[in-house]
Design a protein around this motif. Structure first.
Motif, PDB file in Angstrom:
ATOM      1  N   ARG A  27     -13.378  12.509  95.491  1.00 39.79           N
ATOM      2  CA  ARG A  27     -13.301  13.784  94.791  1.00 39.79           C
ATOM      3  C   ARG A  27     -12.261  13.669  93.702  1.00 39.79           C
ATOM      4  O   ARG A  27     -11.247  13.003  93.853  1.00 39.79           O
ATOM      5  CB  ARG A  27     -12.902  14.914  95.753  1.00 39.79           C
ATOM      6  CG  ARG A  27     -13.910  15.186  96.835  1.00 39.79           C
ATOM      7  CD  ARG A  27     -13.513  16.438  97.617  1.00 39.79           C
ATOM      8  NE  ARG A  27     -14.444  16.651  98.710  1.00 39.79           N
ATOM      9  CZ  ARG A  27     -14.249  16.215  99.934  1.00 39.79           C
ATOM     10  NH1 ARG A  27     -13.166  15.551 100.231  1.00 39.79           N
ATOM     11  NH2 ARG A  27     -15.136  16.446 100.881  1.00 39.79           N
ATOM     12  N   LEU A 104     -21.530  29.965  93.304  1.00 35.44           N
ATOM     13  CA  LEU A 104     -21.780  29.606  94.703  1.00 35.44           C
ATOM     14  C   LEU A 104     -21.861  30.846  95.579  1.00 35.44           C
ATOM     15  O   LEU A 104     -22.787  30.988  96.389  1.00 35.44           O
ATOM     16  CB  LEU A 104     -20.666  28.681  95.217  1.00 35.44           C
ATOM     17  CG  LEU A 104     -20.510  27.311  94.554  1.00 35.44           C
ATOM     18  CD1 LEU A 104     -19.512  26.456  95.344  1.00 35.44           C
ATOM     19  CD2 LEU A 104     -21.824  26.579  94.444  1.00 35.44           C
ATOM     20  N   HIS A 110     -23.098  26.632  99.466  1.00 33.86           N
ATOM     21  CA  HIS A 110     -21.782  26.037  99.699  1.00 33.86           C
ATOM     22  C   HIS A 110     -21.464  24.889  98.751  1.00 33.86           C
ATOM     23  O   HIS A 110     -20.327  24.423  98.706  1.00 33.86           O
ATOM     24  CB  HIS A 110     -21.670  25.541 101.139  1.00 33.86           C
ATOM     25  CG  HIS A 110     -21.863  26.628 102.147  1.00 33.86           C
ATOM     26  ND1 HIS A 110     -20.958  27.662 102.317  1.00 33.86           N
ATOM     27  CD2 HIS A 110     -22.866  26.855 103.037  1.00 33.86           C
ATOM     28  CE1 HIS A 110     -21.387  28.474 103.268  1.00 33.86           C
ATOM     29  NE2 HIS A 110     -22.547  28.010 103.710  1.00 33.86           N
ATOM     30  N   GLN A 111     -22.456  24.413  98.005  1.00 38.51           N
ATOM     31  CA  GLN A 111     -22.231  23.352  97.031  1.00 38.51           C
ATOM     32  C   GLN A 111     -23.316  23.408  95.971  1.00 38.51           C
ATOM     33  O   GLN A 111     -24.368  24.008  96.192  1.00 38.51           O
ATOM     34  CB  GLN A 111     -22.241  21.989  97.703  1.00 38.51           C
ATOM     35  CG  GLN A 111     -23.619  21.508  98.151  1.00 38.51           C
ATOM     36  CD  GLN A 111     -23.821  21.591  99.640  1.00 38.51           C
ATOM     37  OE1 GLN A 111     -22.961  21.176 100.373  1.00 38.51           O
ATOM     38  NE2 GLN A 111     -24.949  22.094 100.096  1.00 38.51           N
ATOM     39  N   SER A 126     -18.180  21.675  95.645  1.00 38.89           N
ATOM     40  CA  SER A 126     -18.310  22.494  96.842  1.00 38.89           C
ATOM     41  C   SER A 126     -17.247  23.586  96.850  1.00 38.89           C
ATOM     42  O   SER A 126     -16.296  23.568  96.052  1.00 38.89           O
ATOM     43  CB  SER A 126     -18.149  21.626  98.096  1.00 38.89           C
ATOM     44  OG  SER A 126     -16.816  21.140  98.195  1.00 38.89           O
ATOM     45  N   GLU A 127     -17.401  24.529  97.766  1.00 39.05           N
ATOM     46  CA  GLU A 127     -16.370  25.553  97.951  1.00 39.05           C
ATOM     47  C   GLU A 127     -15.027  24.902  98.243  1.00 39.05           C
ATOM     48  O   GLU A 127     -13.980  25.341  97.745  1.00 39.05           O
ATOM     49  CB  GLU A 127     -16.767  26.469  99.104  1.00 39.05           C
ATOM     50  CG  GLU A 127     -17.961  27.347  98.835  1.00 39.05           C
ATOM     51  CD  GLU A 127     -18.346  28.169 100.047  1.00 39.05           C
ATOM     52  OE1 GLU A 127     -18.847  29.292  99.870  1.00 39.05           O
ATOM     53  OE2 GLU A 127     -18.126  27.692 101.180  1.00 39.05           O
ATOM     54  N   ASN A 129     -13.915  22.001  97.264  1.00 40.38           N
ATOM     55  CA  ASN A 129     -13.337  21.498  96.008  1.00 40.38           C
ATOM     56  C   ASN A 129     -12.658  22.625  95.235  1.00 40.38           C
ATOM     57  O   ASN A 129     -11.534  22.468  94.748  1.00 40.38           O
ATOM     58  CB  ASN A 129     -14.413  20.887  95.122  1.00 40.38           C
ATOM     59  CG  ASN A 129     -15.084  19.668  95.707  1.00 40.38           C
ATOM     60  OD1 ASN A 129     -16.296  19.522  95.592  1.00 40.38           O
ATOM     61  ND2 ASN A 129     -14.340  18.774  96.341  1.00 40.38           N
TER      62      ASN A 129
END
Length: 213
Positions: A27, A104, A110-111, A126-127, A129
């Protein structure tokens, strides 16, 4: 067939086994890197492992198969294109993190895959992140850092071809600790998305899934 897509475009195309030999996906930003996955079942060209390297697990599988009736009816083998969501919610790499969060939440996902200005797949966000750059209180976004999606997304992202066996996609999800896999066509365009819930729904709706080729 799997691919890796990063900021510079396609980085890899090959088998699941060859994918396992690559460095781990990470990430961007302060989030922790995804754990490494190592596998040596097949070579990078997709060749089968030598018979001398047969593992105890493989021996157990072969013993189980030898006990099955020859006329046992097999369940259908599903491909990604049969269970994927063709309507994919995406965000832009240059979008600010607050906008991505609202996308989102607004779509109850969720992503989401991340596309660059040329509509090419470059990552997934994603959430988890996004929560590294903002706080949410009573449903409202606050304390937002001035970050773009490109600063926090996971890249490169693992993607699969529409004809990829969903069991192999599930294996990628488990080994690379991801909740979904984008599906790209032969031209590299985003064609769909397979999430964990898509695979679980297939298991529930249409048992039995075939376990063996």
């Amino acid at each position: 067939m799997f691919s890796l897509y990063g900021l510079s475009g396609p980085l890899f195309t090959g088998t699941l086994e060859a994918l396992g030999r690559l460095p781990p996906v990470t990430r961007r930003g302060p989030a922790a890197a995804v754990r490494a996955v190592e596998e040596r079942i097949e070579s990078a060209e997709g060749g089968a492992a030598p018979a001398a390297q047969t593992t105890p697990a493989r021996q157990a599988v072969e013993a189980y198969q030898s006990m099955l009736p020859e006329n046992l009816e097999r369940g259908p083998l599903y491909h990604a294109e049969q269970i994927m969501q063709p309507r994919v919610i995406t965000v832009g790499a240059d979008d600010d993190v607050a906008r991505a969060w609202h996308v989102l939440v607004g779509h109850q996902i969720h992503q989401a895959p991340v596309l660059d200005a040329g509509r090419r797949l470059v990552g997934i966000v994603s959430e988890r992140n996004l929560l590294t750059t903002l706080n949410v209180e009573d449903g409202q976004v606050r304390d937002v850092l001035q970050k773009r999606v490109a600063d926090v997304m996971t890249t490169p992202v693992v993607a699969a071809h529409p004809l990829t066996d969903i069991r192999r996609i599930a294996r990628v999800m488990l080994e690379r600790n991801v909740d979904g896999v984008p599906i790209v066509d032969d031209g590299g365009a985003l064609a769909g998305f397979v999430s964990r819930s898509d695979i679980l729904n297939a298991v529930v709706r249409d048992p039995p899934l075939s376990m063996w080729r």
